[in-house]
Design an enzyme around this catalytic site. Structure first.
Site, PDB file in Angstrom:
ATOM      1  N   ASP A 259     -15.032 -10.549 -29.922  1.00  0.00           N
ATOM      2  CA  ASP A 259     -14.184  -9.438 -30.359  1.00  0.00           C
ATOM      3  C   ASP A 259     -12.788  -9.973 -30.647  1.00  0.00           C
ATOM      4  O   ASP A 259     -12.290 -10.876 -29.973  1.00  0.00           O
ATOM      5  CB  ASP A 259     -14.149  -8.302 -29.342  1.00  0.00           C
ATOM      6  CG  ASP A 259     -13.664  -8.740 -27.970  1.00  0.00           C
ATOM      7  OD1 ASP A 259     -13.823  -9.928 -27.626  1.00  0.00           O
ATOM      8  OD2 ASP A 259     -13.129  -7.895 -27.234  1.00  0.00           O
TER       9      ASP A 259
ATOM     10  N   CYS B  35       0.823  -1.213   0.000  1.00  0.00           N
ATOM     11  CA  CYS B  35       0.000   0.000   0.000  1.00  0.00           C
ATOM     12  C   CYS B  35       0.851   1.255   0.000  1.00  0.00           C
ATOM     13  O   CYS B  35       0.343   2.354  -0.228  1.00  0.00           O
ATOM     14  CB  CYS B  35      -0.938  -0.002   1.214  1.00  0.00           C
ATOM     15  SG  CYS B  35      -2.479  -0.895   0.897  1.00  0.00           S
TER      16      CYS B  35
ATOM     17  N   GLY C 147     -12.197   2.149  -7.953  1.00  0.00           N
ATOM     18  CA  GLY C 147     -10.975   1.563  -8.477  1.00  0.00           C
ATOM     19  C   GLY C 147      -9.810   1.689  -7.530  1.00  0.00           C
ATOM     20  O   GLY C 147      -9.970   1.950  -6.338  1.00  0.00           O
ATOM     21  N   HIS C 148      -8.628   1.507  -8.084  1.00  0.00           N
ATOM     22  CA  HIS C 148      -7.390   1.539  -7.304  1.00  0.00           C
ATOM     23  C   HIS C 148      -6.307   2.183  -8.163  1.00  0.00           C
ATOM     24  O   HIS C 148      -6.198   1.920  -9.367  1.00  0.00           O
ATOM     25  CB  HIS C 148      -6.967   0.112  -6.920  1.00  0.00           C
ATOM     26  CG  HIS C 148      -5.733   0.063  -6.071  1.00  0.00           C
ATOM     27  ND1 HIS C 148      -5.772   0.186  -4.701  1.00  0.00           N
ATOM     28  CD2 HIS C 148      -4.436  -0.083  -6.402  1.00  0.00           C
ATOM     29  CE1 HIS C 148      -4.539   0.115  -4.219  1.00  0.00           C
ATOM     30  NE2 HIS C 148      -3.708  -0.057  -5.237  1.00  0.00           N
TER      31      HIS C 148
ATOM     32  N   ASP D 264      -9.877  -6.422 -18.200  1.00  0.00           N
ATOM     33  CA  ASP D 264      -8.752  -6.214 -19.127  1.00  0.00           C
ATOM     34  C   ASP D 264      -7.781  -5.231 -18.505  1.00  0.00           C
ATOM     35  O   ASP D 264      -8.184  -4.321 -17.762  1.00  0.00           O
ATOM     36  CB  ASP D 264      -9.244  -5.662 -20.471  1.00  0.00           C
ATOM     37  CG  ASP D 264      -9.503  -6.763 -21.485  1.00  0.00           C
ATOM     38  OD1 ASP D 264      -8.538  -7.453 -21.836  1.00  0.00           O
ATOM     39  OD2 ASP D 264     -10.663  -6.924 -21.901  1.00  0.00           O
TER      40      ASP D 264
ATOM     41  N   ASP E 274     -17.416   4.559  -1.338  1.00  0.00           N
ATOM     42  CA  ASP E 274     -17.323   3.713  -0.149  1.00  0.00           C
ATOM     43  C   ASP E 274     -16.240   2.666  -0.399  1.00  0.00           C
ATOM     44  O   ASP E 274     -15.535   2.714  -1.406  1.00  0.00           O
ATOM     45  CB  ASP E 274     -18.679   3.055   0.137  1.00  0.00           C
ATOM     46  CG  ASP E 274     -18.932   2.888   1.633  1.00  0.00           C
ATOM     47  OD1 ASP E 274     -18.035   2.340   2.307  1.00  0.00           O
ATOM     48  OD2 ASP E 274     -20.002   3.305   2.112  1.00  0.00           O
ATOM     49  N   ASP E 275     -16.124   1.708   0.504  1.00  0.00           N
ATOM     50  CA  ASP E 275     -15.108   0.680   0.336  1.00  0.00           C
ATOM     51  C   ASP E 275     -15.372  -0.175  -0.897  1.00  0.00           C
ATOM     52  O   ASP E 275     -14.431  -0.719  -1.499  1.00  0.00           O
ATOM     53  CB  ASP E 275     -15.048  -0.220   1.582  1.00  0.00           C
ATOM     54  CG  ASP E 275     -14.397   0.483   2.758  1.00  0.00           C
ATOM     55  OD1 ASP E 275     -13.662   1.464   2.514  1.00  0.00           O
ATOM     56  OD2 ASP E 275     -14.621   0.071   3.896  1.00  0.00           O
TER      57      ASP E 275
ATOM     58  N   ASP F  62     -15.634  -6.595 -24.657  1.00  0.00           N
ATOM     59  CA  ASP F  62     -16.121  -7.937 -24.333  1.00  0.00           C
ATOM     60  C   ASP F  62     -17.627  -7.928 -24.098  1.00  0.00           C
ATOM     61  O   ASP F  62     -18.341  -8.846 -24.515  1.00  0.00           O
ATOM     62  CB  ASP F  62     -15.402  -8.479 -23.093  1.00  0.00           C
ATOM     63  CG  ASP F  62     -13.983  -8.930 -23.400  1.00  0.00           C
ATOM     64  OD1 ASP F  62     -13.725  -9.306 -24.560  1.00  0.00           O
ATOM     65  OD2 ASP F  62     -13.136  -8.901 -22.495  1.00  0.00           O
TER      66      ASP F  62
END
Length: 610
Positions: free
Chosen positions: A481, A265, A393-394, A320, A303-304, A343
């Site tokens: 695809d 982290c 997201g991250h 992806d 939120d989380d 996709d």
């Protein structure tokens, strides 16, 4: 006029050379059209036929002066090509070489806010800075120094390198810019094609065989300076440069600790940077709204976790992720998002939302923030157009800019496309041309043209959503695809899932502009060798191997098109609608020959190239 940008002495010298070589020069003839040879290989080659020796396109031509026949009366050479002149004259030819003056790239006028000169080139001061946008510099053929107009020639472009570098540093350091005045005269060495050479400088002209050796030495020395004779780079860390010092202690500290970055982290992008980026995306209207009824908690109330409500529809999930291969973070964000959403489009399930994973190269906080914003702004543009919300997201630091998405979409179970729906007699449609893998492999080697990369990029940012809707209207029963495994790999997935034997028309496979030239240079994607292992699926590989399009079967695609099976009765209408919708490369590439029983289906004989 022959060679209008050269002095009279040079014109006279080349007029004499051409006369000695038996070549007649036709001036004052504007070429308005050209009819290509019908059967070029069937006729012997003449020495040369050249169009456009003066400034207007096609205003001059050459033909053999020892040919007594008039160009319009040649019954024995009906297969030759013809140049059509405004005067009514017709000049027959075997080979035509069109020589035109330099032109500006069209996007400068259509997409750039920069002020241009009357010919469409970027207008700059003698300092090479744009006259309309301070801080923007242009040099070489793309630029026009208004105070010192010069022809578009390398002898002027190369000398702008040092003043450009000096003025870029001066701009960053807040110092006055230094004007640069290009030379008025230069040494020109023009080869005559037979080992001879003519030298030109100002009004002076000299013709001598030894000049060719001088020209060859100059050219080879110049090229070696940028290839085999590059200066060695000193790996020792000396004191920071003046420019690095001027950026402040924060930059120097970041540079000194660049190789010591934490993992876990500790590699996350700071909360302050991330908050500012998200706030700016929202304030500037980039952040797509959560329109789907299943989204309960997303970026509106972070939120989380993102929370989606249960739905009676089937939920479709995909993921992806890849590193950047495009220099523009905004465009890379568009491509990455479009690739990930594809996709869902291939299965006929409109995407509802995505979770993003972003990797940004470590650096100064301001640079990390700017890069992350540009990349996510591009991604959000594509997501918004698709009706998909950014749910969360991250974001972390890493060695290379990278972006990926986990996507969720919804559709009625019976409406989903799968790879297992091939039916005998159907035709196989491909909605986009292929070749992105080879083109960007060539771009890394400096072997791909800008026009080819621009065309490939335009294809990669084109959504597959409209194509999927068109295919559904025309009765498609199977779809996928075309991405990393290449055209053959994804076709094999469909054939295997359906136990179907298919034929593939190699001649029909559409390729992006510039791909043929890249393949001729034997430039392929690094994934090509792995994809080549799938050639065992070809029942007639020996025949396919001889075809020029054989390598295209294995070229990995980024944000490629859709490969679908539609009834033969609707295929023509489907292609027509696809092309009208902007999929200019859409085409029928094959046929589903028969559907076999599971016992009879042999993976090594499912695809035949015809």
């Amino acid at each position: 006029v022959l060679m209008p940008q050269h002095p009279p002495a040079i014109r006279a010298a080349f007029a004499a050379i051409l006369t000695r070589r038996g070549i007649e020069v036709l001036t004052g003839e504007e070429v308005t059209g050209a009819v290509p040879p019908v059967d070029e290989a069937a006729e012997p080659k003449r020495e040369m036929c050249v169009g456009s020796l003066s400034e207007p396109l096609g205003s001059g031509s050459m033909r053999d002066s020892d040919d007594p026949r008039t160009p319009m009366q040649d019954p024995l050479r009906k297969q030759s090509g013809r140049l059509l002149c405004a005067s009514g004259r017709v000049v027959e030819y075997d080979e035509a070489i069109w020589c035109t003056q330099g032109g500006a790239a069209p996007w400068l006028a259509s997409q750039s806010p920069l002020e241009l000169d009357p010919s469409g080139f970027v207008a700059v001061h003698p300092t090479l800075e744009s006259i309309s946008h301070p801080g923007v510099f242009a040099a070489g053929d793309v630029a026009s120094v208004l105070a010192f107009p010069r022809p578009k020639a390398g002898v002027f472009a190369v000398r702008q390198g040092p003043p450009l570098a000096n003025n870029l540093r001066a701009k960053l350091l807040g110092r006055p810019l230094e004007p640069f005045e290009p030379q008025q005269r230069f040494l020109g060495l023009i080869g005559t094609g037979d080992g001879g050479c003519v030298a030109s400088k100002g009004p002076l002209c000299l013709e001598a065989p030894w000049l060719w050796g001088l020209k060859d030495w100059i050219d080879r020395t110049w090229m070696a300076a940028y290839t085999t004779q590059l200066p060695k780079i000193d790996q020792a860390h000396g004191p920071p440069s003046e420019l690095a010092t001027a950026t402040g202690s924060e930059a120097l500290d970041a540079l000194s600790h660049a190789s010591m970055r934490c993992g876990g982290c500790g590699a996350k992008v700071g909360a302050t940077v991330l908050s500012r980026v998200m706030a700016r995306l929202k304030a500037e209207g980039h952040l797509p709204e959560a329109k789907h009824h299943t989204v309960l908690i997303g970026m509106d109330a972070p939120d989380d976790c993102a929370v989606l409500a249960p739905s009676p529809l089937a939920s479709v999930h995909s993921v992806d992720f890849f590193r950047s291969f495009i220099g523009d973070p905004f465009v890379f964000g568009q491509v990455a998002a479009n690739h990930a959403l594809s996709d869902c489009h291939a299965m006929g399930a409109p995407p509802a939302g995505v979770l993003a994973v972003a990797v940004v190269p470590y650096g100064l906080e301001a640079k990390v923030e700017a890069t992350l914003f540009q990349m996510m702004a591009g991604a959000c543009k594509t997501l918004g157009e698709a009706g998909a919300a950014l749910l969360g997201g991250h974001t972390c630091e890493g060695a290379e800019l990278s972006l990926g998405f986990a996507v969720v979409g919804y559709a009625p179970l019976k409406a989903l496309f799968t790879k297992a729906g091939l039916e005998a007699g159907q035709l196989l449609l491909l909605t986009k041309p292929v070749g992105t893998g080879a083109l960007f492999a060539a771009a890394m080697r400096g072997a791909a043209s800008g026009a080819a990369i621009a065309a490939a990029t335009a294809s990669m940012v084109q959504s597959n959503a409209p194509a999927a809707a068109i295919l559904a209207r025309h009765g498609a029963t199977a779809c996928t695809d075309v991405t990393g495994f290449g055209l053959l790999g994804h076709l094999l997935e469909m054939a295997s899932a359906s136990n179907a034997r298919v034929s593939l028309q190699l001649d029909a496979i559409p390729a992006l502009p510039g791909v043929a030239g890249v393949l001729e240079q034997k430039i392929f994607s690094s994934l090509q060798p792995a994809n080549l292992r799938l050639r065992r699926a070809l029942s007639n590989e020996a025949r396919a191997l001889k075809h020029r399009n054989y390598p295209l079967l294995f070229d990995p695609q980024t944000a490629g098109g859709l490969l679908a099976a539609v009834p033969a009765s609707t295929a023509e209408a489907a292609v027509a609608e696809l092309r009208a919708c902007g999929y200019g490369g859409a085409v029928v590439i094959g046929t589903v020959e028969e559907v076999l029983s599971a016992e009879d289906a042999c993976p090594a004989a499912l695809i035949e190239c015809v």
